[in-house]
Design an enzyme around this catalytic site. Structure first.
Site, PDB file in Angstrom:
ATOM      1  N   SER A  86       0.827  -1.213   0.000  1.00 19.65           N
ATOM      2  CA  SER A  86       0.000   0.000   0.000  1.00 19.65           C
ATOM      3  C   SER A  86       0.861   1.263   0.000  1.00 19.65           C
ATOM      4  CB  SER A  86      -0.895   0.024   1.240  1.00 19.65           C
ATOM      5  OG  SER A  86      -1.683  -1.138   1.308  1.00 19.65           O
TER       6      SER A  86
HETATM    7  N1  SAH Z   1      -0.755  -4.533   4.201  1.00 15.68           N
HETATM    8  C1  SAH Z   1      -0.133  -4.899   2.950  1.00 15.68           C
HETATM    9  C2  SAH Z   1      -1.039  -4.605   1.787  1.00 15.68           C
HETATM   10  C3  SAH Z   1      -1.237  -5.810   0.938  1.00 15.68           C
HETATM   11  S1  SAH Z   1      -2.493  -5.689  -0.281  1.00 15.68           S
HETATM   12  C4  SAH Z   1       1.218  -4.255   2.823  1.00 15.68           C
HETATM   13  O1  SAH Z   1       1.536  -3.421   3.641  1.00 15.68           O
HETATM   14  O2  SAH Z   1       1.978  -4.634   1.911  1.00 15.68           O
HETATM   15  C5  SAH Z   1      -3.758  -6.723   0.413  1.00 15.68           C
HETATM   16  C6  SAH Z   1      -3.419  -8.158   0.659  1.00 15.68           C
HETATM   17  O3  SAH Z   1      -4.594  -8.797   1.148  1.00 15.68           O
HETATM   18  C7  SAH Z   1      -2.961  -8.980  -0.546  1.00 15.68           C
HETATM   19  O4  SAH Z   1      -1.692  -9.515  -0.293  1.00 15.68           O
HETATM   20  C8  SAH Z   1      -4.021 -10.079  -0.664  1.00 15.68           C
HETATM   21  O5  SAH Z   1      -3.506 -11.323  -1.082  1.00 15.68           O
HETATM   22  C9  SAH Z   1      -4.533 -10.151   0.762  1.00 15.68           C
HETATM   23  N2  SAH Z   1      -5.855 -10.757   0.945  1.00 15.68           N
HETATM   24  C10 SAH Z   1      -6.976 -10.623   0.194  1.00 15.68           C
HETATM   25  N3  SAH Z   1      -7.984 -11.342   0.732  1.00 15.68           N
HETATM   26  C11 SAH Z   1      -7.485 -11.959   1.838  1.00 15.68           C
HETATM   27  C12 SAH Z   1      -8.024 -12.855   2.810  1.00 15.68           C
HETATM   28  N4  SAH Z   1      -9.292 -13.272   2.761  1.00 15.68           N
HETATM   29  N5  SAH Z   1      -7.220 -13.272   3.802  1.00 15.68           N
HETATM   30  C13 SAH Z   1      -5.927 -12.871   3.884  1.00 15.68           C
HETATM   31  N6  SAH Z   1      -5.371 -12.044   3.000  1.00 15.68           N
HETATM   32  C14 SAH Z   1      -6.122 -11.592   1.983  1.00 15.68           C
END
Ligand code: SAH
Length: 213
Positions: free
Chosen positions: A62
């Protein structure tokens, strides 16, 4: 050679203080965590850009501002145990772990679970625990949590996340379907189990997907 400390200081000043990030704990944490260790190899020169960046598996780390905004809304205390859904790179978990006692973080994609694990190790962060699984079910073994943050959007807030929150705990989650028009929303749990909600900002996150890969 890029001086990452200088880049990080500029990011905090321009992208965070220059907007509406006023919580000193959040500013300090964003100043402390080496974001260059949470991007893909070869993308370190973009680590402090004012944007999300690809991390593989069609996912992104993000934007720094969105991470700060989320954690400012959560406002963790130093004794708090935080649940983080959607580990991705592990960056947001690392920033929250700089403030809180510990962070439990769940990621559904195995390659990203491994990516986050090595990023956190390289950054020397030891108070984040990772799990490969479906975060829409939370992580019941460590519940209840003082705060929960979710980095993937959903049209309804999963009941299991609400259930796994302590009294007076806060849940920060992007609500809405589609890539347009989500609201980053904060739900505060009351003693009678009811919630109040407030909108933090309009945001754009990837969808929360059930099941794991
Ligand atoms: N907080 C992260 C942002 C990652 S983007 C950072 O700082 O890099 C959001 C993430 O949520 C993705 O990696 C995606 O695979 C994950 N995601 C989506 N649905 C999910 C679920 N049901 N359980 C766990 N992770 C999930």
């Amino acid at each position: 050679m890029i001086n990452f400390d200088v880049e990080r200081e500029k990011m905090v000043r321009r992208q965070l203080k220059g907007r509406d990030i006023t919580n000193q704990k959040v500013l300090n944490a964003m100043q402390a965590v080496p974001r260059e260790k949470f991007v893909k190899d070869g993308m370190e020169d973009r680590a402090y850009h004012d944007s999300a960046l690809p991390i593989g598996a069609d996912q992104t780390i993000s934007q720094p501002y969105v991470v700060a905004l989320t954690i400012q809304a959560l406002d963790p205390g130093e004794e708090d145990v935080i649940l983080d859904i959607g580990t991705g790179s592990g960056y947001a978990a690392a920033v929250a772990a700089e403030i809180a006692n510990s962070v439990m973080s769940v990621e559904r994609i195995e390659s990203l679970y491994n990516f986050a694990k090595s990023n956190l190790e390289e950054a020397g962060i030891t108070n984040v625990q990772l799990r490969h699984g479906d975060g829409s079910r939370g992580w019941p073994e460590h519940a209840p949590y003082d705060g929960i943050m979710v980095a993937a959007a959903s049209s309804d807030v999963p009941e299991s996340l609400k259930d796994q929150l302590k009294e007076n705990g806060k849940l920060v989650i992007p609500v809405g379907s589609g890539l347009m028009g989500q609201q980053l929303r904060r739900y505060t749990k009351h003693e009678d189990g009811s919630f109040t909600q407030d909108n933090i900002a309009g945001v754009r996150f990837v969808p929360l997907v059930s099941g794991k890969d």
